[in-house]
Design a protein around this motif. Sequence first.
Motif, PDB file in Angstrom:
ATOM      1  N   TRP A  69       0.811  -1.226   0.000  1.00 15.65           N
ATOM      2  CA  TRP A  69       0.000   0.000   0.000  1.00 15.65           C
ATOM      3  C   TRP A  69       0.842   1.272   0.000  1.00 15.65           C
ATOM      4  N   PHE A  70       0.686   2.094  -1.042  1.00 14.06           N
ATOM      5  CA  PHE A  70       1.411   3.371  -1.101  1.00 14.06           C
ATOM      6  C   PHE A  70       0.465   4.545  -1.345  1.00 14.06           C
ATOM      7  N   LEU A  71      -0.799   4.334  -1.022  1.00 11.36           N
ATOM      8  CA  LEU A  71      -1.811   5.369  -1.215  1.00 11.36           C
ATOM      9  C   LEU A  71      -2.127   6.037   0.124  1.00 11.36           C
ATOM     10  N   GLN A 350       8.706   6.517  17.424  1.00  9.14           N
ATOM     11  CA  GLN A 350       9.254   5.451  16.573  1.00  9.14           C
ATOM     12  C   GLN A 350       8.444   5.317  15.285  1.00  9.14           C
ATOM     13  N   VAL A 351       7.119   5.349  15.396  1.00  8.95           N
ATOM     14  CA  VAL A 351       6.269   5.258  14.190  1.00  8.95           C
ATOM     15  C   VAL A 351       6.621   6.400  13.242  1.00  8.95           C
ATOM     16  N   ALA A 352       6.726   7.604  13.793  1.00 11.21           N
ATOM     17  CA  ALA A 352       7.013   8.768  12.956  1.00 11.21           C
ATOM     18  C   ALA A 352       8.385   8.651  12.306  1.00 11.21           C
ATOM     19  N   GLU A 353       9.355   8.169  13.068  1.00 11.42           N
ATOM     20  CA  GLU A 353      10.703   8.030  12.502  1.00 11.42           C
ATOM     21  C   GLU A 353      10.718   6.986  11.386  1.00 11.42           C
ATOM     22  N   LEU A 354      10.000   5.877  11.614  1.00 12.01           N
ATOM     23  CA  LEU A 354       9.939   4.842  10.574  1.00 12.01           C
ATOM     24  C   LEU A 354       9.303   5.401   9.296  1.00 12.01           C
ATOM     25  N   CYS A 355       8.232   6.154   9.440  1.00 12.90           N
ATOM     26  CA  CYS A 355       7.587   6.786   8.274  1.00 12.90           C
ATOM     27  C   CYS A 355       8.592   7.665   7.542  1.00 12.90           C
ATOM     28  N   TYR A 356       9.318   8.437   8.330  1.00 11.06           N
ATOM     29  CA  TYR A 356      10.274   9.387   7.732  1.00 11.06           C
ATOM     30  C   TYR A 356      11.381   8.642   6.970  1.00 11.06           C
ATOM     31  N   HIS A 357      12.001   7.685   7.630  1.00 10.21           N
ATOM     32  CA  HIS A 357      13.125   6.982   6.994  1.00 10.21           C
ATOM     33  C   HIS A 357      12.675   6.197   5.765  1.00 10.21           C
ATOM     34  N   LYS A 358      11.576   5.487   5.888  1.00 11.85           N
ATOM     35  CA  LYS A 358      11.126   4.640   4.782  1.00 11.85           C
ATOM     36  C   LYS A 358      10.686   5.488   3.583  1.00 11.85           C
ATOM     37  N   SER A 359       9.985   6.582   3.858  1.00  5.33           N
ATOM     38  CA  SER A 359       9.544   7.411   2.732  1.00  5.33           C
ATOM     39  C   SER A 359      10.740   8.087   2.065  1.00  5.33           C
ATOM     40  N   HIS A 360      11.724   8.491   2.867  1.00  5.77           N
ATOM     41  CA  HIS A 360      12.895   9.125   2.261  1.00  5.77           C
ATOM     42  C   HIS A 360      13.726   8.114   1.476  1.00  5.77           C
ATOM     43  N   LEU A 423       1.162  11.163  -5.863  1.00  6.63           N
ATOM     44  CA  LEU A 423       1.554  11.436  -4.484  1.00  6.63           C
ATOM     45  C   LEU A 423       1.720  10.089  -3.797  1.00  6.63           C
ATOM     46  N   LEU A 424       2.980   9.731  -3.512  1.00 11.28           N
ATOM     47  CA  LEU A 424       3.245   8.429  -2.890  1.00 11.28           C
ATOM     48  C   LEU A 424       3.344   8.569  -1.380  1.00 11.28           C
ATOM     49  N   CYS A 425       2.846   7.564  -0.690  1.00  9.14           N
ATOM     50  CA  CYS A 425       2.859   7.560   0.768  1.00  9.14           C
ATOM     51  C   CYS A 425       3.551   6.286   1.261  1.00  9.14           C
ATOM     52  N   VAL A 426       4.494   6.446   2.170  1.00 10.28           N
ATOM     53  CA  VAL A 426       5.183   5.289   2.752  1.00 10.28           C
ATOM     54  C   VAL A 426       5.093   5.413   4.276  1.00 10.28           C
ATOM     55  N   THR A 427       4.612   4.367   4.905  1.00 14.80           N
ATOM     56  CA  THR A 427       4.480   4.398   6.367  1.00 14.80           C
ATOM     57  C   THR A 427       5.280   3.255   6.997  1.00 14.80           C
ATOM     58  N   GLU A 428       5.141   3.132   8.303  1.00 18.95           N
ATOM     59  CA  GLU A 428       5.877   2.092   9.028  1.00 18.95           C
ATOM     60  C   GLU A 428       5.482   0.689   8.589  1.00 18.95           C
ATOM     61  N   VAL A 429       4.315   0.524   7.956  1.00 24.30           N
ATOM     62  CA  VAL A 429       3.906  -0.833   7.570  1.00 24.30           C
ATOM     63  C   VAL A 429       4.592  -1.297   6.281  1.00 24.30           C
ATOM     64  N   ASN A 430       5.128  -0.381   5.491  1.00 23.65           N
ATOM     65  CA  ASN A 430       5.785  -0.773   4.243  1.00 23.65           C
ATOM     66  C   ASN A 430       7.180  -1.317   4.542  1.00 23.65           C
ATOM     67  N   THR A 431       7.440  -2.537   4.084  1.00 27.52           N
ATOM     68  CA  THR A 431       8.740  -3.144   4.347  1.00 27.52           C
ATOM     69  C   THR A 431       9.754  -2.738   3.275  1.00 27.52           C
ATOM     70  N   HIS A 432      10.994  -3.011   3.593  1.00 29.59           N
ATOM     71  CA  HIS A 432      12.079  -2.800   2.637  1.00 29.59           C
ATOM     72  C   HIS A 432      11.782  -3.524   1.326  1.00 29.59           C
ATOM     73  N   GLU A 433      11.260  -4.746   1.422  1.00 27.17           N
ATOM     74  CA  GLU A 433      10.964  -5.534   0.229  1.00 27.17           C
ATOM     75  C   GLU A 433       9.867  -4.883  -0.615  1.00 27.17           C
ATOM     76  N   GLU A 434       8.843  -4.372   0.052  1.00 29.86           N
ATOM     77  CA  GLU A 434       7.760  -3.716  -0.698  1.00 29.86           C
ATOM     78  C   GLU A 434       8.276  -2.483  -1.438  1.00 29.86           C
ATOM     79  N   ILE A 435       9.123  -1.739  -0.751  1.00 26.11           N
ATOM     80  CA  ILE A 435       9.680  -0.532  -1.390  1.00 26.11           C
ATOM     81  C   ILE A 435      10.540  -0.940  -2.584  1.00 26.11           C
ATOM     82  N   ALA A 436      11.337  -1.998  -2.404  1.00 25.05           N
ATOM     83  CA  ALA A 436      12.190  -2.474  -3.500  1.00 25.05           C
ATOM     84  C   ALA A 436      11.336  -2.917  -4.679  1.00 25.05           C
ATOM     85  N   ALA A 437      10.243  -3.613  -4.387  1.00 24.75           N
ATOM     86  CA  ALA A 437       9.357  -4.076  -5.461  1.00 24.75           C
ATOM     87  C   ALA A 437       8.739  -2.884  -6.186  1.00 24.75           C
ATOM     88  N   LEU A 438       8.340  -1.881  -5.432  1.00 29.02           N
ATOM     89  CA  LEU A 438       7.754  -0.680  -6.049  1.00 29.02           C
ATOM     90  C   LEU A 438       8.759  -0.035  -7.004  1.00 29.02           C
TER      91      LEU A 438
END
Lengths: 447, 129, 498
Positions: A69-71, A350-360, A423-438
């Motif tokens: 999910w990236f919406l 922690q949730v906010a930091e994960l959102c930040y790092h993963k989206s960046h 407009l892409l959205c990345v949160t703490e639930v998106n894994t490294h693998e999902e981001i790589a697949a995207l």
Amino acid sequence: MTYLPHTDADREAMLAAIGVEDAADLFEAIPEAVRFPALDLPGALAELETMTELQHLSKANISADDFAWFLGAGVYNHYIPSVVNHILLRGEFYTAYTPYQPEVSQGTLQAVFEYQTMIAALTGMEVSNASHYDGATSLAEAVVTALQVAKHKRRKVILSPGVHPQYREVVRTYMQGADLDITGDKDPTHTLDDLTARLDEQTALLVVQSPNFFGQIEDINGLADKAHAAGALLCVVADPIALGLFKPPGAYGADIVVGEGQPLGIPMSFGGPYLGFFATRKAYVRHIAGRLVGETVDVEGRRGYVLTLATREQHIRRERASSNICTNQGLMALAATVYLATMGKRGLRQVAELCYHKSHHAAQQIAALDGYSVDRSKPFFKEFVVKCPKPAAEINRYLVEEWGIVGGYDLGALDPARADEMLLCVTEVNTHEEIAALVVALSEVAS
Amino acid sequence: MTQIPEDLKYTEDDEWVRVEGDTATIGITDYAQDQLSDIVYVEHPDVGAAFDQGEIFGVVESVKAAGDMHMPVGGEVVEVNEALEDEPEVVNSDPYGAGWFIKIKIADPAELDKLLDAAAYKAHCDARA
Amino acid sequence: MNDSDNVKVLEPLIYELSRPGRQAVTLPECDVPESEFPADLLRDPEDVLLPEVSQIDVVRHFVHLSQFNHGVDTGFYPLGSCTMKYNPKINEDTARLPGFARIHPLQDPLQVQGALGLMWDLQNWLAEISGMAGVSLQPAAGAQGEFSGVLMMRKYHRDRGDTRRTKIIVPDSSHGTNPATASMVGLEVIQVPSDPNGDVDRAALLSVCGDDVVGMMLTVPNTLGLFESHVQEIIEIVHGCGGLMYMDGANLNALMGIAKPGDLGFDVMHFNLHKTFSTPHGGGGPGSGPVGAAEHMLPYLPGPVVGVVEEPSDEEEAPLYGWVMPERSIGRVKSFYGNFGILVRAFTYILANGPEGLRQVSEHAVLNANYIQARLCDAYKVACERFCMHEFVAEGCWDDAPGVRALDISKRLMDFGIHPPTNYFPLIVHEALMIEPTETESKEMLDRFVEVMLQIAEEARSNPDILHSAPHNTPVRRLDEVKAAKDQVLCYGPVCGG
């Protein structure tokens, strides 16, 4: 019948006590010509059949259970700890009404008091009300509050084009009978300076959103002073998860802070029910709509909670009420309270930091792809705008069909000139693998 | 027993007026404070604001009720009783004294003729008992 | 028990349970390279003033709190005008199915045909039940449905160039939301009195109805629980002066399969799914307040609504659903399309009941109310000469029990584990007790309620002190509301600097 307990003998006895032969006799006051119409509805189903039918409909939808999910765009796929749902399913909470009788409603009342405290703490404000329907209606109520503070002598509201487009629509719907000048958001290129240039003695409220609809963190430092110099109030629309990481609007002198509470433990649920939070200064508390819970004591000196300052409300003031609102979003406010208690001071960060790092991380990877660029003109939190080599709608179809990915919000839906942007959205639930697949999928669809 | 001083004028909306020269002091009656019970908030107009006779100039609130206050006579507000902001309960304990709301400069003294005297106001209260 | 300030507490605040370092849930390690934060925008982590508690603290705290509540699941809840019926458990399960709970409102409609189909059916079912031509599911609550409906009426006139219409008529028995809504929309409220029978005074109505009137808001059955005797005549009067009729659907639980508002001649109405259609009240929301429109009002509905965008090629197939904005819509009243999770529950309920079941619901709601009314007739002042609908209003005072008020009766009921009726509404009844048993209560429960009410009526004469000091065995007793209003403690002091 499904949920009706009466036996035939019960009915007979009750009809006899009333003094009629047939229940139909109770409806004599209804004009005969329209009495007892047929209802053309599907026949009753047993519980098992009902569940089967609903499961069938549910499975006809693509859900975040099965897709990456990236919406986002105002509604977010954040993790909801198990505790939240278990508390919401306590019948004592969800089958109660508004706590008008405090002696038998201390559970709801204390939970709302805790909610008010948490929202005030998060936003950096002095008081929070018990909540509104959603972020959009909270903003509409902020406009009403600002007009009241200005004693209805100021007739202008300035909206940033970065405020969620649906929130701006709702403000206009609410205000259509009020003859207001709602301005500032027609030109999407307007900067904060363009907005502050419009402040004048007619302005009741200036509204900005940060992170804005496009995910960017606005530089709201100094904005409050400019608004106040013109005698206007400043309202900031905020993301509650971002408040775990970034300075709150209260620290910048905002007068009202509103936002969508859905990220706080509430499922996306196709648009509702959600929660609009609303926090302000104590000085304005009599001008705000919605419920408020206050602390007091009972006749034995025990601490307790009651609905207070109710004289602002419709059931007492009727046409002079500050709003027609009857309730808050009680159960959703409870969800947010349990969520924030469960996350706590460190977990929310922690949730906010994960959102930040993963989206960046995702932004960086996507920006490196041929044909794609990412708007990094301002800092962002968990969402960012990507310019694509093809229409976003076409890319999204490919992502869903070939990769099991629900892509970003198609900005062409707002402005046909931006059909190549999402407009892409990345949160703490998106894994490294999902981001790589995207990233791989975006690369493939471009070539 | 409801107190209704003889020297004041009254409205059917339960405001009282004390006239001294071209100035009028305005408050709510003993009957009104009793009906409202514990008063917790008073909202004043701005000094300098002008209102017509019958226009709403302020709000008084108890826990269970809120009442609009109407101008017994038209005029300009020259003073408001700021002490009520911290101690609104004074309206309950001393409605005709320390519990006054505003002082105004009367625009048209002829409007005073439309007000009730103590006897007429007492009849008005009795009719609602 | 926390006893820090010598104040006795039922349950500490979650903040009072906080100990530095505790956390109730773990989060995953970051599995991507970390990025640098914009330092000047960051918040001091210590400034995020949330509690720090363990998971068992959270669970016990909120379970304790829940135990201080009275809900439909714990006991009888005859709260008039609120329709506190049983909330079926299956509704909670269906609303939480992942295909409903985990879908996003901005998804491509092609991905959510199941959800759109559900909404399409629900729009049509509510239209069928009410006799309206169409329904928008968008409003988030009854008050918002009402706001939408009045905006529609205003826009209808203005679109026809009829800008003189700036007034709206409401009966004096109306719910406080009616006048509050009208003034939000910018209309002037004209209140008409009720006649001695509790019906709208038609002579008074005729005298105010003119070419400056947008329309009239009427609750049917009215807030006294009575079916307005001359409803059709009232509608004719208002239509006769060019006005529109709005039906406040708060009391629709009395009318399913009994009478359709559309057949009576109403132009616009709202539904309260959290009353009539068994969705839970949630301790004060979320509700859902769909708005229905007769044919000529359809273009004004708030939107978007669900429409069929492509008919199926063969009859076996489902059509293709999509979002449609009504042509002259008043606009959007909230973000997205409505409180979907509540819509799923209402849909589930209608499906489980079917047309005959819904009629039975209304019939039994009315039967139960009349049964209680008949049995309380001698002991309480009730207008017994007329059948009530789903609720009725009793006067909670007696000439030979001076000092006893409706509030005392309400508080005393709590001692018996019964939630009080609605107090002090409608405003036109002296010391009102508004009693709505709903259809889901058994005869045994109604009998017990009657017996308790009779006992209280007797106590009012023999032992009034027990009423004045009630309740006696609730988690807290009567609370000092004056203190709450004066102190304005709306936030835990150590957090908010109090």
